[in-house]
Design a protein around this motif. Structure first.
Motif, mmCIF file in Angstrom:
data_model
loop_
_atom_site.group_PDB
_atom_site.id
_atom_site.type_symbol
_atom_site.label_atom_id
_atom_site.label_comp_id
_atom_site.label_asym_id
_atom_site.label_seq_id
_atom_site.Cartn_x
_atom_site.Cartn_y
_atom_site.Cartn_z
ATOM 1 N N GLY A 187 36.288 88.262 26.007
ATOM 2 C CA GLY A 187 36.638 87.499 27.205
ATOM 3 C C GLY A 187 35.634 87.701 28.327
ATOM 4 N N LEU A 188 35.140 88.925 28.446
ATOM 5 C CA LEU A 188 34.135 89.215 29.470
ATOM 6 C C LEU A 188 32.835 88.467 29.182
ATOM 7 N N VAL A 189 32.439 88.481 27.904
ATOM 8 C CA VAL A 189 31.227 87.756 27.509
ATOM 9 C C VAL A 189 31.400 86.276 27.826
ATOM 10 N N GLN A 190 32.552 85.743 27.444
ATOM 11 C CA GLN A 190 32.808 84.322 27.645
ATOM 12 C C GLN A 190 32.741 83.939 29.124
ATOM 13 N N THR A 191 33.374 84.750 29.966
ATOM 14 C CA THR A 191 33.369 84.448 31.396
ATOM 15 C C THR A 191 31.950 84.566 31.944
ATOM 16 N N GLY A 192 31.201 85.553 31.426
ATOM 17 C CA GLY A 192 29.823 85.739 31.869
ATOM 18 C C GLY A 192 28.963 84.511 31.620
ATOM 19 N N LEU A 193 29.226 83.818 30.516
ATOM 20 C CA LEU A 193 28.435 82.640 30.188
ATOM 21 C C LEU A 193 28.601 81.537 31.243
ATOM 22 N N TYR A 194 29.714 81.592 31.951
ATOM 23 C CA TYR A 194 29.973 80.564 32.955
ATOM 24 C C TYR A 194 29.362 80.890 34.308
ATOM 25 N N ALA A 195 28.927 82.160 34.462
ATOM 26 C CA ALA A 195 28.493 82.610 35.778
ATOM 27 C C ALA A 195 27.430 81.692 36.380
ATOM 28 N N ASP A 196 26.429 81.394 35.559
ATOM 29 C CA ASP A 196 25.339 80.549 36.005
ATOM 30 C C ASP A 196 25.842 79.160 36.407
ATOM 31 N N PHE A 197 26.676 78.616 35.530
ATOM 32 C CA PHE A 197 27.223 77.287 35.796
ATOM 33 C C PHE A 197 28.029 77.287 37.096
ATOM 34 N N PHE A 198 28.869 78.302 37.268
ATOM 35 C CA PHE A 198 29.705 78.405 38.463
ATOM 36 C C PHE A 198 28.856 78.408 39.724
ATOM 37 N N TYR A 199 27.764 79.149 39.640
ATOM 38 C CA TYR A 199 26.875 79.269 40.794
ATOM 39 C C TYR A 199 26.401 77.888 41.242
ATOM 40 N N TYR A 200 25.916 77.091 40.314
ATOM 41 C CA TYR A 200 25.400 75.775 40.666
ATOM 42 C C TYR A 200 26.513 74.795 41.020
ATOM 43 N N TYR A 201 27.638 74.976 40.350
ATOM 44 C CA TYR A 201 28.777 74.094 40.626
ATOM 45 C C TYR A 201 29.240 74.278 42.063
ATOM 46 N N LEU A 202 29.413 75.534 42.463
ATOM 47 C CA LEU A 202 29.902 75.811 43.821
ATOM 48 C C LEU A 202 28.872 75.413 44.872
ATOM 49 N N LYS A 203 27.593 75.593 44.521
ATOM 50 C CA LYS A 203 26.538 75.215 45.452
ATOM 51 C C LYS A 203 26.548 73.695 45.696
ATOM 52 N N SER A 204 26.675 72.928 44.612
ATOM 53 C CA SER A 204 26.714 71.472 44.746
ATOM 54 C C SER A 204 27.962 71.048 45.507
ATOM 55 N N TRP A 205 29.040 71.762 45.229
ATOM 56 C CA TRP A 205 30.310 71.414 45.846
ATOM 57 C C TRP A 205 30.260 71.671 47.345
ATOM 58 N N GLN A 206 29.673 72.796 47.712
ATOM 59 C CA GLN A 206 29.519 73.153 49.119
ATOM 60 C C GLN A 206 28.681 72.117 49.846
ATOM 61 N N ALA A 207 27.628 71.677 49.181
ATOM 62 C CA ALA A 207 26.737 70.699 49.792
ATOM 63 C C ALA A 207 27.340 69.307 49.746
ATOM 64 N N GLY A 208 28.510 69.190 49.122
ATOM 65 C CA GLY A 208 29.192 67.906 49.036
ATOM 66 C C GLY A 208 28.463 66.900 48.171
ATOM 67 N N GLU A 209 27.725 67.419 47.189
ATOM 68 C CA GLU A 209 26.985 66.517 46.306
ATOM 69 C C GLU A 209 27.520 66.609 44.884
ATOM 70 N N LYS A 210 26.996 65.730 44.059
ATOM 71 C CA LYS A 210 27.298 65.837 42.639
ATOM 72 C C LYS A 210 26.601 67.061 42.083
ATOM 73 N N LEU A 211 27.167 67.593 41.023
ATOM 74 C CA LEU A 211 26.573 68.775 40.421
ATOM 75 C C LEU A 211 25.156 68.467 39.926
ATOM 76 N N ARG A 212 24.236 69.304 40.366
ATOM 77 C CA ARG A 212 22.859 69.162 39.885
ATOM 78 C C ARG A 212 22.400 70.489 39.324
ATOM 79 N N LEU A 213 21.781 70.448 38.178
ATOM 80 C CA LEU A 213 21.264 71.676 37.592
ATOM 81 C C LEU A 213 19.757 71.711 37.778
ATOM 82 N N PRO A 214 19.228 72.886 37.971
ATOM 83 C CA PRO A 214 17.784 72.994 38.192
ATOM 84 C C PRO A 214 16.985 72.690 36.925
#
Lengths: 214, 10
Positions: A187-214
């Protein structure tokens, strides 16, 4: 059952509802990885074999049946629905199943609670679930065009795992006999895999934009 | 005994 566990299950269920809604309303599965959906179906089939020999609660049984039916439903849409199957990104979704399935199967044979068919299959499902999102994340990185629903789907799937960790912490303190080290590690490994995604998701959300990945 | 753990989660 504690609130974290319930919220986790609901988040999981909601992620599946979102994906079905997306497919049903837009008649499109663009951006969704069929590989990930197939792996999740395999996870549910191997884990919920216990429907045949153990009963925990009506809630568990119903949820298991919903997860099984919905994962087959999603696959059916992506494979056979006249319009939906044409929107599948076949060329981009090239992740190979065996890269994840074989190591998980080997690990389940080596590290398990008991060397029996059902127990090894159950353990395999735990390991496979931890990494089954990878083809979806790879597809996301490749196509870069993440529509809102796909982003939300992955977000709620990650939230489900994070809530389960809170549930385990809660159970660790309240139920001395509840010690599922193998499940927790996966479960820890699985959640860890999302960490990167979460980071960009929240960043896009904060900026009020669509999710963009680098 | 670990194998006797009840699998009550989904």
């Amino acid at each position: 059952m504690n609130l974290f566990r319930l919220a986790g299950d609901m988040s999981h269920l909601f992620s599946i509802v979102l994906i079905l809604l997306k497919i049903y309303t837009s008649k499109s599965c663009a951006g969704l990885s069929m590989k990930t959906q197939e792996l999740y179906t395999l996870v549910f089939v191997t884990r919920y074999l216990d429907l045949f020999y153990s009963y925990v609660s009506l809630y568990n049984t119903v949820m298991k049946l919903i997860f099984l039916a919905s994962s087959f439903g999603i696959l059916w849409y992506m494979r056979y629905h006249k319009q939906v199957k044409q929107t599948y990104d076949r060329e981009q979704d090239t992740f190979r199943h065996y890269i994840l399935v074989v190591p998980c199967a080997v690990l389940a044979l080596i590290v398990n609670n008991e060397l029996s068919v059902t127990e090894v299959l159950w353990t395999f499902s735990i390991y496979l679930e931890a990494v089954a999102i990878l083809p979806q994340l790879v597809l996301l990185q490749r196509t870069k065009n993440v529509d809102n629903l796909t982003g939300q789907y992955i977000f709620f799937l990650g939230a489900y795992r994070a809530l389960y960790i809170l549930n385990w912490i809660y159970r660790y303190w309240t139920e001395p006999k509840y010690r599922q080290y193998l499940v927790w590690a996966a479960g820890l490994v699985q959640t860890g895999l999302y960490a990167d995604f979460f980071y960009y998701y929240l960043k896009s959300w904060q900026a009020g934009e669509k999710l963009r990945l680098p | 005994e670990p194998s006797k753990l009840e699998k009550d989660e989904l």
